[in-house]
Design an enzyme around this catalytic site. Sequence first.
Site, PDB file in Angstrom:
ATOM      1  N   ARG A 179       0.876  -1.232  -0.054  1.00 18.84           N
ATOM      2  CA  ARG A 179      -0.057   0.022  -0.019  1.00 18.84           C
ATOM      3  C   ARG A 179       0.925   0.995   0.057  1.00 18.84           C
ATOM      4  NH1 ARG A 179      -3.970  -1.076   5.011  1.00 18.84           N
ATOM      5  NH2 ARG A 179      -4.588   1.040   4.602  1.00 18.84           N
ATOM      6  N   CYS A 238      -0.844   6.170   9.285  1.00 17.31           N
ATOM      7  CA  CYS A 238      -1.203   4.740   8.803  1.00 17.31           C
ATOM      8  C   CYS A 238      -2.491   4.700   7.801  1.00 17.31           C
ATOM      9  CB  CYS A 238      -1.383   3.721   9.905  1.00 17.31           C
ATOM     10  SG  CYS A 238      -2.910   4.075  11.012  1.00 17.31           S
TER      11      CYS A 238
END
Length: 281
Positions: A179, A238
């Site tokens: 990601r 995050c």
Amino acid sequence: MSTTWFVGADWLAEHIDDPEIQIIDARMASPGQEDRNVAQEYLNGHIPGAVFFDIEALSDHTSPLPHMLPRPETFAVAMRELGVNQDKHLIVYDEGNLFSAPRAWWMLRTFGVEKVSILGGGLAGWQRDDLLLEEGAVELPEGEFNAAFNPEAVVKVTDVLLASHENTAQIIDARPAARFNAEVDEPRPGLRRGHIPGALNVPWTELVREGELKTTDELDAIFFGRGVSYDKPIIVSCGSGVTAAVVLLALATLDVPNVKLYDGAWSEWGARADLPVEPVK
């Protein structure tokens, strides 16, 4: 395991009837597990005396972003209703993956609780030791809780943009490498791929073993290997502010100062077309 912020199942079993101890179940479904009913899972079996700390319900529902910190007075009312007392030693656990307990630990500390520990190994470790569970809700008298919010614990998108542009702080991204490197889509729809320019990738799962943090030597090696310097301010991020707390917990265990959490995280940054992203497509 690094023990600074942790207690073991054997210790908790020995102290479970201590009136100065309160146990908090902070299990949480991760993205992609939306069909899970964690509140029902709690009712089906939890550590005796534990109240359910629902991170989703305890978020700011006036924000379009997931898991944002609520207003201090809102959090305080919720804690009092749960029966949580800020002056007691709070023991937080999750299902045993160290996914969400650090977020609850960070929230409680950010709102002024001084004595907060995490159960190493979580619920899974408790069960591995053949310790008892109880079913159903836990009803406690109203707690004493007055939130003392620490504004230094959290940063906003403007702070992160400045840190990225001026290199005034290191930005650590706890998401998986795929990601971070824009190789796969985000689990939440509508978000761009990639990462905040200049950010360093320390996937939270690399810091954890069987629901506990790795040793301090191992943590040091991981952070140094990713280019992290302990002498410079750090911002952790995050996907939605949950697993960034795992990185923050690891840094706190290493006594690293000046670490703050970007609560909007990639859910905010990745949704805004006016903010820069790496790698540039």
